[in-house]
Motif scaffolding. Structure first.
Motif, short mmCIF file in Angstrom:
data_model
loop_
_atom_site.label_atom_id
_atom_site.label_comp_id
_atom_site.label_asym_id
_atom_site.label_seq_id
_atom_site.Cartn_x
_atom_site.Cartn_y
_atom_site.Cartn_z
N ASN A 75 -7.11 -1.58 2.36
CA ASN A 75 -7.73 -0.40 2.94
C ASN A 75 -9.10 -0.14 2.34
O ASN A 75 -10.04 0.25 3.04
N ARG A 109 -2.95 3.14 8.37
CA ARG A 109 -4.35 3.15 8.79
C ARG A 109 -4.52 3.87 10.12
O ARG A 109 -5.40 4.71 10.27
N VAL A 149 -7.44 6.72 5.48
CA VAL A 149 -8.44 6.06 6.32
C VAL A 149 -9.19 7.08 7.17
O VAL A 149 -10.41 7.01 7.34
#
Length: 266
Positions: A194, A220, A251
């Motif tokens: 990530n 995500r 995210v």
């Protein structure tokens, strides 16, 4: 019958989706007999699959660029795939794969998958280049011609050195205009993966003016995808598809997502 662009074409490409991303596309292809998603999804067969099948085609996609380029641009999309006995297969999205189990109600195997990225339009911000993942997957068929399962992927190209996952539930049915596949999915990754795509380190922050940020592991994005395969005669088909997804968790809080939303893409 129909080419197999597969709904995951958009899932693979939208590695840098904004808070809400939408992509649309169409592919015209030449194909021999074979069902959509025959490689990894245990849907009820539409037609018998030959020992060998090779499909080629091309089309266009409008939506978020996998390389962080202009979001509102139509990109040419070539396509080619092969399938041998529903065991060995290859295409630009799944890479090279092998079904260890290829039963009517279960598909499980391994893939050497490409992962696509590129350079950002934000000066001073570098993103991972084209890389490769080693993946394992399993999908189970349940009543109603629904396939549920997922895959786990590990970067083997030293681009992120991280691990990601994809989980989905898909339904396939015949309609009056073609074969419709609908998919709900979720993608996530560990902190290393990530951070490679959505983090901002101190050096990049000093150059770009963005706030330093290091996302943790977790989801995500979640999304929905639709694929319609419409045959044209015996050897051609048109694949039309749409994909929408929303960034989630750490995210969604990334300054890169905020910059993308403000600028319409990076």
């Amino acid at each position: 019958m129909m080419p197999r662009p597969g709904s995951r074409r958009l899932n693979a490409c939208n590695v840098l989706a904004g808070a809400l991303g939408v992509a649309l596309g169409v592919v015209l292809g030449m194909a021999v007999a074979g069902a959509a998603s025959a490689q990894t999804q245990p849907f009820e067969p539409v037609l018998s699959t030959p020992e060998w099948s090779v499909n080629i085609g091309a089309g266009a996609v409008h939506g978020f660029s996998p390389t962080g380029g202009e979001a509102n641009r139509v990109n040419a999309t070539p396509w080619a795939d092969f399938n041998w006995r529903n065991r060995v297969y290859g295409n630009p999205l799944d890479g090279l794969g092998y079904n260890v189990v290829a039963d009517d109600g279960l598909r499980a195997g391994a893939q050497l998958r490409p992962h696509y990225s590129g350079q950002s339009a934000i000066e001073g911000l570098d993103l991972p280049d084209l890389g490769a993942d080693m993946a394992v997957y399993a999908f189970v068929g349940i009543p109603g011609n629904i396939s549920v399962g997922g895959r786990v992927m590990r970067d083997i190209s030293s681009q992120t050195e991280g691990t990601t996952y994809y989980a989905s539930a898909s339904h396939q049915r015949l309609t009056r205009i073609g074969l419709l596949q609908s998919t709900l999915y979720e993608r996530g990754g560990d902190a290393r993966s990530n951070d490679a795509y959505f983090g901002v380190d101190a050096d990049a922050a000093s150059v770009t003016g963005l706030t330093p940020y290091a996302p943790g592991s977790g989801v995500r994005n979640v999304g929905v995808a639709f694929l319609m395969l419409t045959p044209i005669g015996d050897h051609w088909a048109v694949a039309t598809f749409a994909n929408a997804e929303r960034a989630m968790g750490d995210v969604a809080d990334s300054p890169l997502i905020q910059a993308r939303d403000e600028q319409g893409g990076f």
